[in-house]
Design an enzyme around this catalytic site. Sequence first.
Site, mmCIF file in Angstrom:
data_model
loop_
_atom_site.group_PDB
_atom_site.id
_atom_site.type_symbol
_atom_site.label_atom_id
_atom_site.label_comp_id
_atom_site.label_asym_id
_atom_site.label_seq_id
_atom_site.Cartn_x
_atom_site.Cartn_y
_atom_site.Cartn_z
ATOM 1 N NE ARG A 1 -3.706 -1.229 0.133
ATOM 2 C CZ ARG A 1 -4.852 -1.520 0.726
ATOM 3 N NH1 ARG A 1 -4.902 -2.453 1.634
ATOM 4 N NH2 ARG A 1 -5.969 -0.906 0.405
ATOM 5 C CD GLN B 1 -2.984 5.673 -4.062
ATOM 6 O OE1 GLN B 1 -2.029 6.364 -3.780
ATOM 7 N NE2 GLN B 1 -4.091 5.705 -3.387
ATOM 8 C CB SER C 1 -7.162 0.881 -3.108
ATOM 9 O OG SER C 1 -6.339 0.928 -1.981
ATOM 10 C CE1 TYR D 1 -1.821 11.044 -4.207
ATOM 11 C CE2 TYR D 1 -3.343 9.194 -4.408
ATOM 12 C CZ TYR D 1 -2.116 9.767 -4.675
ATOM 13 O OH TYR D 1 -1.188 9.071 -5.396
#
Length: 443
Positions: A124, A129, A135, A255
Amino acid sequence: MRHVKIGVPKEVADGETRVGVVPETVARMIKDGFEVVVESGAGRDYNPDADYEEAGASIVEDASGVYDEADVIVKVSRPEEGEVEKFREGQTLICFLNGPQYPELVEKLAGAGVTVFSNESIPRTSVAQSMDALSSMGSIAGYKCALIAADTLGKYVPMLSTAAGTTKAAKVLVFGVAVAGLQAIAIMNRLGAEVFAYDVRPETKEQAQSLGASFVDSDDEEDDEGDDSEAEDEYVEYEPKGFNKFMTSLGFYSYAKPPEDEYIIEGEEEPEDEEEDEGWSKEKLGRDQELLRERIQEMDIVITTALIPGRTAPVLVDTEMVESMKPGSVVADLAAENGGNCELTEPGETVEHEGVRIVGPVNLPSAMPIHASQLLSRNMYNLLGHLTEDQSEDKDSKDPQLNLDFEDEIIDKTCIAHGGEVRHEPTREALEKQEPSQESEAN
Ligand code: NAD
């Protein structure tokens, strides 16, 4: 050297409606120099064979055709019985294969000389990403779970003023503020709910607040004395900007967290933050539990999202907590497939207990197969790009070949079997635990 051929079989697991690679990705793979073979019907009704063919794939009638031809099999779920035997030595598999939960399957594939990449093991990190299928799927699960909860509730979620009077906004408490929880908070907030959130990780408080939730925190209660408006005034919301704002709008809520460099002034020591470094004390966690027991009584909806891959889900909502909730309330348990975060959850069922409905959906991404497949497919494309290197000697063509550099963190962590060995430590530990019981069974 011949071009690497990607194989896309049709998923056979019960209730699995996704596909590992969609036509959009096939077109990109072909452009990159891969070949692609797809089992007829793999894309279900929403990705017909004709679209795969148009994108440059060849279609074969059955799964055996895919396994015979392909070098790299990209699928969604772990191979079922009947699929495992179709693999051959030297082949590569990429899928969701929860190693510690299915260690014998990994051992069998390793024994057959298959190189296995498990989506659950993708680190992770920000570099990984774009490959992080957990995710993408977590975000879908959070979204769907919020909608299911809203749909199950016999009330409006938003506050509504009607000619017949005003309805109150639903109160929603989200347990677990990671990818799925953040998405559930965002959706409930957009639906107009009054959203509360809780997680055992201190850093999640700010993330939950940045999406409009109030964090249930026993430390705040002492100052609050029940006056919510004061607490809101004191809190300065973090607003993601620029790239972070863009990524947050796409659903990548990691983010939404302030970048670390916003806290650290160059040349200065990192600020001491015991909470972030060490987590909360046992004593505070205990006080939080007490507070959660009180607050849950007001809630119309509780969404639990602590689904930790490979582990039995922790119980966050026990029977007593459910019994304290108002009749007509809903618990939507996203962790149902790993046993559930609510003590009363039945995986795949909706049960009613003293007027509270407890919904235990399983495989939520399959309830939204079009976007789930599209996002998963993009993750798979990015992972494949990371695993391969162009070996073409001709500058006008491309020839990506597998290049497994185990010094690379992503490859090292994601590859759970290679060269006949199970490489993944937790999977090996699970195998060792099983061995004594198997011996005693044999005796
Ligand atoms: P997860 O599904 O493993 O866990 C869900 C959440 O439940 C976690 O936040 C966990 O702290 C929480 N939880 C566990 N026990 C709890 C309890 N008793 N009460 C309340 N909450 C509890 O989470 P995930 O979405 O897979 O994310 C795992 C980690 O990876 C997180 O730290 C997340 O921020 C991080 N992550 C990083 C990136 C990235 O930087 N690329 C991407 C995704 C996730």
